[in-house]
Enzyme design. Sequence first.
Site, PDB file in Angstrom:
ATOM      1  N   HIS A 256      -4.458   2.663   1.633  1.00  0.00           N
ATOM      2  CA  HIS A 256      -3.419   1.726   2.092  1.00  0.00           C
ATOM      3  C   HIS A 256      -4.055   0.565   2.854  1.00  0.00           C
ATOM      4  O   HIS A 256      -3.730  -0.603   2.618  1.00  0.00           O
ATOM      5  CB  HIS A 256      -2.416   2.461   2.989  1.00  0.00           C
ATOM      6  N   GLU A 260      -4.500  -3.399   1.215  1.00  0.00           N
ATOM      7  CA  GLU A 260      -3.904  -4.536   1.919  1.00  0.00           C
ATOM      8  C   GLU A 260      -4.962  -5.595   2.219  1.00  0.00           C
ATOM      9  O   GLU A 260      -4.725  -6.795   2.025  1.00  0.00           O
ATOM     10  CB  GLU A 260      -3.250  -4.060   3.210  1.00  0.00           C
ATOM     11  N   LYS A 263      -6.055  -7.380  -1.021  1.00  0.00           N
ATOM     12  CA  LYS A 263      -5.017  -8.319  -1.452  1.00  0.00           C
ATOM     13  C   LYS A 263      -5.126  -9.630  -0.680  1.00  0.00           C
ATOM     14  O   LYS A 263      -5.098 -10.726  -1.264  1.00  0.00           O
ATOM     15  CB  LYS A 263      -3.622  -7.722  -1.243  1.00  0.00           C
ATOM     16  N   ASN A 264      -5.247  -9.517   0.645  1.00  0.00           N
ATOM     17  CA  ASN A 264      -5.324 -10.716   1.476  1.00  0.00           C
ATOM     18  C   ASN A 264      -6.575 -11.529   1.158  1.00  0.00           C
ATOM     19  O   ASN A 264      -6.526 -12.768   1.058  1.00  0.00           O
ATOM     20  CB  ASN A 264      -5.319 -10.324   2.962  1.00  0.00           C
TER      21      ASN A 264
END
Length: 432
Positions: A256, A260, A263-264
Amino acid sequence: MRIYRVLYRQARALMEQRLDYYSQFNPSPLSMQQFTDFGENATNRDSFLFLRKELPVRLANIMKEFHLLPEKLLHMPSVCDVRDLYRMSFIDLLEFEDGSCSNSSILDKFTDTLLKIRNRHKDVVMTMAQGVIELKDAHSINANTEANIQYFLDRFYMNRISIRMLINQHTILFGDGVHAQNHIGCIDPHCDVVRVIEDAYANARFLCDQYYLASPELVIKYHNEKDKATKTIKEAGAPGDKTPASVVYVPSHLYHMLFELFKNSMRAVVEHYGTSTDVFPPVEVLLVMGHEDLTIKLSDLGGGIPRSQMDLLFNYMYSTAPQPAVSGLDTPPLAGYGYGLPLSRLYARYFHGDLMLTSCEGYGTDAIIFLKALSSEANELLPVYNKTCQRQYSTPVQTHDWSSQSHSAMFIRPFSTNSRNKHNQGKNSLSG
């Protein structure tokens, strides 16, 4: 109809009474080692006896904090929905409060109840986020309200993570679900960190390619301080290399966080360089296994973040991307409601790790995940309902002068008696 209203009031009064009772107790934090030892040795009955008391305590502690939230937020429809879900789950658990566990059917019913609670709460994060959006749309939010919401959501979501952890451990170990090979519940005692990194990257890259038709490559390097023969940093995945680092951890939590961050980073790199270019600078991951900490540093050359925005990145009411459209087609799938980073930091801190960001505006950003290398030191970090947290909601946000900030130690030093005398003598000589 009148009888139903009377019965409802009686049931509500009983629930509030039990809520007051369980909120008097502090949650019992477990270490990762305790989770694994319990999972290997405990029985269904042992787990039942622990959870039928511990889960109501954890629920009650956070449910009491709802009363401390700003009234305007409590009246938002989505927040009311979340409160109702928690009340239903609390009532469901009270059914097993004093029952006998000698009958296997009771144990099976308890497991089924936990599954029902988990499914009931699966959308709680977004429902609560919608409640905050409803508040922002209907009312102006001052600094005190925003600080209270931020404080509550950190504690609320951390409490949710802990409850799901307990429920998942029980239902995986003693339910009828499929057990992951070599896992203890949802814990992998030999979590292959590189594999989780590669899985998170691959899935984030799929989204990036889908939207931008381009994505940066991944470079993984590692350093294992424990293995004195391999002190130098190597390219991960080289022929003959063994897994550089494994840790007792929950793979889904680590995934998780990494997903994240990837992705950023990918979104920042592609948008910074533009899709017209053929080659992007890679996203680099440095994995370091130390004696106390396992550190994962993810670095990108996506243009960085201004210092003025750094503190906002972990604010639940802030996002660098536009809010997703209802259709989901007008906003990159790499962006969201601004909850990704604050929730990822909670996952890291849940077992006393951390997640930090540093950035050079105009250049790039480093995101660092710290995990406890020793399972005995990876203890749950749990919110507790007490007078300290109650004061937090009632204390107004203070306006500090510049010298009272965190860097004030650079300018103001405490004086001992001797140094104070020398200081006074110095002042006299200067003034003379």
